[in-house]
Design an enzyme around this catalytic site. Structure first.
Site, PDB file in Angstrom:
ATOM      1  N   ASP A 132       0.853  -1.177   0.000  1.00 11.05           N
ATOM      2  CA  ASP A 132       0.000   0.000   0.000  1.00 11.05           C
ATOM      3  C   ASP A 132       0.894   1.234   0.000  1.00 11.05           C
ATOM      4  OD1 ASP A 132      -1.039   1.161   3.205  1.00 11.05           O
ATOM      5  OD2 ASP A 132       0.802   0.106   2.717  1.00 11.05           O
ATOM      6  N   SER A 133       0.296   2.411  -0.095  1.00 16.95           N
ATOM      7  CA  SER A 133       1.088   3.624  -0.291  1.00 16.95           C
ATOM      8  C   SER A 133       1.673   4.166   0.994  1.00 16.95           C
ATOM      9  CB  SER A 133       0.186   4.703  -0.882  1.00 16.95           C
ATOM     10  OG  SER A 133      -0.823   4.990   0.088  1.00 16.95           O
ATOM     11  N   GLY A 167      -0.591   5.536   2.962  1.00 18.09           N
ATOM     12  CA  GLY A 167      -1.640   6.524   3.236  1.00 18.09           C
ATOM     13  C   GLY A 167      -2.583   6.156   4.370  1.00 18.09           C
ATOM     14  N   PHE A 168      -2.885   4.870   4.486  1.00 16.33           N
ATOM     15  CA  PHE A 168      -3.856   4.472   5.509  1.00 16.33           C
ATOM     16  C   PHE A 168      -3.375   4.827   6.910  1.00 16.33           C
ATOM     17  CE2 PHE A 168      -7.438   2.565   7.286  1.00 16.33           C
ATOM     18  CZ  PHE A 168      -7.062   1.719   8.319  1.00 16.33           C
ATOM     19  N   ASP A 226      -3.142   8.081  -1.621  1.00 11.57           N
ATOM     20  CA  ASP A 226      -4.441   8.754  -1.631  1.00 11.57           C
ATOM     21  C   ASP A 226      -4.572   9.600  -0.364  1.00 11.57           C
ATOM     22  OD1 ASP A 226      -6.461   5.901  -0.468  1.00 11.57           O
ATOM     23  OD2 ASP A 226      -4.374   6.441  -0.080  1.00 11.57           O
ATOM     24  N   GLN A 285     -12.008   7.176  -3.812  1.00  9.77           N
ATOM     25  CA  GLN A 285     -12.397   7.776  -2.527  1.00  9.77           C
ATOM     26  C   GLN A 285     -13.782   8.418  -2.654  1.00  9.77           C
ATOM     27  OE1 GLN A 285     -10.940   7.391   0.256  1.00  9.77           O
ATOM     28  NE2 GLN A 285      -8.983   6.510  -0.366  1.00  9.77           N
ATOM     29  N   GLY A 345     -11.406   4.095   1.540  1.00 12.41           N
ATOM     30  CA  GLY A 345     -12.154   4.989   2.415  1.00 12.41           C
ATOM     31  C   GLY A 345     -13.323   4.336   3.120  1.00 12.41           C
ATOM     32  N   ASP A 389      -8.128  -7.444   1.647  1.00  8.86           N
ATOM     33  CA  ASP A 389      -7.060  -7.569   2.631  1.00  8.86           C
ATOM     34  C   ASP A 389      -7.624  -7.143   3.979  1.00  8.86           C
ATOM     35  OD1 ASP A 389      -6.855  -4.500   2.064  1.00  8.86           O
ATOM     36  OD2 ASP A 389      -5.595  -4.843   3.832  1.00  8.86           O
ATOM     37  N   CYS A 438     -10.834 -28.800   8.671  1.00  8.15           N
ATOM     38  CA  CYS A 438      -9.712 -27.958   8.272  1.00  8.15           C
ATOM     39  C   CYS A 438      -8.444 -28.773   8.098  1.00  8.15           C
ATOM     40  CB  CYS A 438      -9.503 -26.848   9.307  1.00  8.15           C
ATOM     41  SG  CYS A 438      -8.180 -25.698   8.892  1.00  8.15           S
ATOM     42  N   CYS A 467      -5.368 -27.514   7.912  1.00 12.66           N
ATOM     43  CA  CYS A 467      -4.166 -26.774   8.298  1.00 12.66           C
ATOM     44  C   CYS A 467      -3.357 -27.558   9.326  1.00 12.66           C
ATOM     45  CB  CYS A 467      -4.519 -25.381   8.822  1.00 12.66           C
ATOM     46  SG  CYS A 467      -4.945 -25.292  10.568  1.00 12.66           S
ATOM     47  N   CYS A 481      -4.874 -27.800  12.920  1.00  9.27           N
ATOM     48  CA  CYS A 481      -6.011 -28.706  13.107  1.00  9.27           C
ATOM     49  C   CYS A 481      -5.600 -30.165  12.918  1.00  9.27           C
ATOM     50  CB  CYS A 481      -7.141 -28.323  12.163  1.00  9.27           C
ATOM     51  SG  CYS A 481      -7.909 -26.751  12.641  1.00  9.27           S
ATOM     52  N   HIS A 522      -3.907 -21.240  11.455  1.00 11.76           N
ATOM     53  CA  HIS A 522      -5.278 -21.715  11.231  1.00 11.76           C
ATOM     54  C   HIS A 522      -6.162 -20.618  10.631  1.00 11.76           C
ATOM     55  CE1 HIS A 522      -9.232 -23.420  11.610  1.00 11.76           C
ATOM     56  NE2 HIS A 522      -9.586 -22.273  12.172  1.00 11.76           N
TER      57      HIS A 522
END
Lengths: 354, 403
Positions: free
Chosen positions: B105-106, B108-109, B159, B202, B229, B279, B317, B319, B322, B348
């Site tokens: 990501d940039s 920005g968040f 952004d 946005q 956003g 994400d 599951c 994994c 499990c 998991h």
């Protein structure tokens, strides 16, 4: 208690390939519930916290080559869960997801020393997350019955070396109590089919008093134990002052049974103990280094007199510092200092020592 | 991936998304992203790793779970260790030893989440580093420069992010600024042939502003679009409407990445609304609090009720957690100081998310997505009709009924 004239033939068998300068090389065969596992000696046990290698899942642990065949569990972590394990019924190995591993259950966690002063003639205490768990011989054996380890350290009084100066009286008491616990536990083992599948490791006590150490060794050796734990060689005093005791103790022990030591895990100390007849070690040293943010980096060349050799080679101030560090870690022996076997990854430029 | 692209050309942005199947009722799509480090099946959930590592899990474990794209964070990496060092380590892939795709990501968040440390101007965002107190300016150019050095397969424009709970002129200002910053990012991007720059839509919760943003940004021929956003403090009713508006105006042949969404119900609904990529820190973060994700919700494994529960977290599951461990053991381990418990749960929870997305995708490909949604809601809420009203409305808006 009458010593047994004939020991029950234990399935496991220690064969020595050779002994060089007191160092024992060999194998322990016929280990485990199915009797088909082998361990090399000298060797070490996988250190665990609450039944898991610290920070590692089974998957990541097994990316490492040479994971020890036997893992160490501690009663301090597991005693308080005995009800859960009783209901589980299938033993702690399966519960923790290590059904294929050999298991040794020690009383205490070598990394977290427990408060002293709680051993009585009838009981020993360990400290879990939920607080103190007091164990008489019966309770102790009931817990072992539910854990079903391959080997376990017998209930013992390890506090003779807790105070600054060991009194002879206290040393004597630690030996007497431990022998009494041992005899009680052996009796309880006889009465339990489940417990007979586990091997009791007798504990050598006696503080820093030679006479008591020898007595402990000789008396414990008379009992039908599967091996011996040399207790009380760790602690605030230097290992060096106890090394001569160690030689004398191991000289009293039968050759064909394994000798374990607790509280010793640093490479140089391990080597010194091997030279004095010790076979098996705990492996908590990597964990301590990890907690300091350090990575272990050392060559496996051993200099018998490291300080002198280094000073001869370089004689620089840096090397003198190196020597000081090693000394420092030995004197405190509480493993809080960064040793010469590791580099501190938090430093901007972690320096290697070679 | 087109190799011959002049740095300023906008016409030849590669089509990285291939559509494999579309739901005939809803807007759900199954596809395949063609990225420099291999193909990625969509819809896809991308686990988040701050500071170049997935907390609690190694790159190797992530690979073993079938993950083929995950997130690296520019803000933290840009400050520490810094792009120059990462470039020396053969980019973020080399630094993490991650053989598959990365999306950065940039930065920005973090403006929103660490707002006390930042100040936004037309130039960029001025940060005070939490590590050494130094001031840095994160401009669109600098963000792209850092991401170019990191070498991630998908990079995000810088952004101007405002929290979805903010109203008033600031939202409009941020929207228009994000468009200007998109253009600056496109101009500054040195490696369009190797790294895919996504725009971020946005406009907050204002339909008009969002529509404007969509209209403007879709004029720029970037390889993909993110819907930004959202997933802040807004109501779910407002949330889904903005997602639906966005997907209705985004091109079909480019991936739609909905940022910050990770709860299972939200994922399923937003796939129905036409999103391809997601994400969220939720699965990894909740693992570190002792919570295991299951089709019926979650298990708070520290609770006493699991003390003697000898079943695995989820019998279905596959994994490693499990396969090997019971709830009772994990409960015991969670009450110790051994962090291994958290690693088990992280493994998991990621496996759960990836398995969910696989199941979603299979249902789209096999033309039974609406049934899948009904089954999913039934398992999660006891009965499809008991699913939250916002989800019922959102699904209804794209032709899926739950009753």
């Amino acid at each position: 208690m009458q010593p047994k004239d004939l020991e029950e033939p234990l399935r496991m068998k220690l064969s020595l390939t050779k002994v060089v300068n007191g160092c024992r090389l060999g194998k322990i065969k016929n280990l485990g519930k199915t009797g088909d596992c082998t361990m090399d000696i000298p060797g070490c046990l996988l250190y665990t916290k609450t039944g898991s290698a610290p920070h590692l899942t089974h998957h990541t642990l097994h990316k490492i080559h040479g994971v020890p065949a036997m893992a160490q569990l501690t009663l301090s972590a597991l005693a308080e869960h005995h009800e859960v394990l009783a209901e589980y019924k299938e033993g702690v190995g399966k519960f923790i997801g290590m059904p294929e591993s050999l298991l040794y259950c020690s009383l205490h966690d070598p990394v977290s020393p427990c408060p002293a002063g709680y051993v009585t003639n009838k009981s020993v205490s360990v400290w879990g997350v939920g607080g103190r768990v007091e164990m008489t011989a019966s309770k102790f054996m009931a817990i072992q019955q539910v854990l079903q380890p391959d080997w376990f350290q017998c209930l013992s009084d390890g506090e003779a070396t807790c105070d600054e100066a060991t009194s002879i009286k206290r040393a004597r008491k630690s030996v007497d109590r431990s022998l009494l616990f041992l005899d009680n536990c052996l009796k309880l083992q006889e009465e339990s089919e489940v417990l007979q599948k586990s091997v009791i490791i007798g504990v050598i006590e006696g503080g820093d008093v030679m006479e008591e150490r020898l007595r402990s060794a000789r008396e414990t050796a008379k009992r039908p134990v599967g091996g011996f734990l040399l207790d009380g060689f760790q602690g605030t005093a230097t290992l060096e002052t106890r090394l001569h005791l160690l030689s004398s103790v191991t000289a009293e022990l039968p050759e064909h049974k394994p000798r374990l030591i607790c509280g010793v895990s640093q490479p140089d100390e391990v080597l010194e103990c091997i030279e004095r007849g010790v076979d098996l070690f705990e492996s908590f040293f990597p964990y301590l280094a990890t907690e300091r943010g350090c990575a272990l980096t050392f060559s496996f060349d051993y200099q018998p007199i490291p300080e002198e050799t280094l000073l001869q080679q370089n004689g620089t101030e840096e090397e003198v510092k190196y020597v000081d560090q090693t000394k420092k870690s030995k004197t405190t022996s509480c493993n809080q200092e960064i040793t010469s076997f590791e580099i501190n990854l938090k430093e901007k430029k972690p320096s290697g020592k070679h | 991936m087109a190799a011959v692209v002049s740095p300023t050309s906008l016409e030849s942005a590669p089509r990285i998304m291939r559509l494999v199947a579309e739901c005939s009722r809803s807007r759900a799509r199954a596809g395949e992203l063609r990225l420099p480090h291999g193909p990625v099946a969509t819809p896809v959930f991308m686990p988040v790793g701050t500071q170049a590592t997935m907390k609690g899990i190694t790159a190797e474990q992530l690979d073993a779970l079938g993950c083929r794209i995950c997130l690296g964070n520019t803000y933290h990496l840009g400050l520490r260790p810094g792009p120059e060092l990462i470039q020396k380590a053969r980019g973020l892939h080399g630094f993490m030893n991650w053989p598959h795709n990365l999306l950065t990501d940039s930065g920005g968040f973090q403006m929103v989440s660490l707002v006390s440390l930042s100040e936004v101007t037309e130039e960029g965002v001025r940060f005070r580093s939490p590590y050494d107190g130094d001031e840095t300016l994160l401009s669109p150019e600098r963000s792209v420069e850092i991401q170019n050095a990191l070498g991630s397969d998908i990079i995000m424009q810088l952004d101007d992010v405002v929290s979805s709970t903010v109203t008033g002129p600031r939202v409009e200002e941020a929207m228009y600024r994000s468009i200007r910053w998109l253009d600056r990012c496109i101009a500054a991007h040195q490696r369009p042939d190797k790294q895919n720059l996504f725009a971020i839509i946005q406009g907050g919760l204002d339909a008009d502003l969002r529509a404007t943003c969509l209209e403007e940004m879709t004029k720029r021929d970037v390889p993909g679009f993110a819907i930004g956003g959202l997933s802040g403090g807004e109501s779910k009713g407002q949330f889904w409407r903005m997602v639906a508006l966005s997907t209705s105006r985004l091109p079909k042949d480019k991936p739609r990445y909905l940022m910050g969404v990770g709860y299972a119900t939200d994922l399923v609904v937003c796939v129905a609304l036409g999103c391809d990529m997601f994400d969220c820190v939720f699965p990894t973060r909740t693992a570190r609090f002792g919570s295991a994700l299951v089709p019926t919700g979650n298990l708070q494994l520290k609770k006493k009720q699991y003390e003697k529960d000898f079943r695995p977290i989820d019998a279905e599951c596959a994994c490693p957690t499990c396969q090997k461990h019971s709830r009772a053991f994990l409960h015991t381990l969670l009450h110790s100081d051994n962090t291994a418990a958290l690693h088990h749960l992280t493994v998991h929870n990621i496996a759960y998310q990836l398995r969910l997305m696989s199941a979603v995708r299979a249902s789209i490909v096999e033309k039974r997505f609406p049934d899948f949604v009904r089954d999913f809601m039934g398992t999660m809420y006891g009965d499809p009709t008991l699913c939250p009203s916002w989800a019922t409305e959102a699904l209804a808006s794209v032709g899926i009924t739950l009753g």
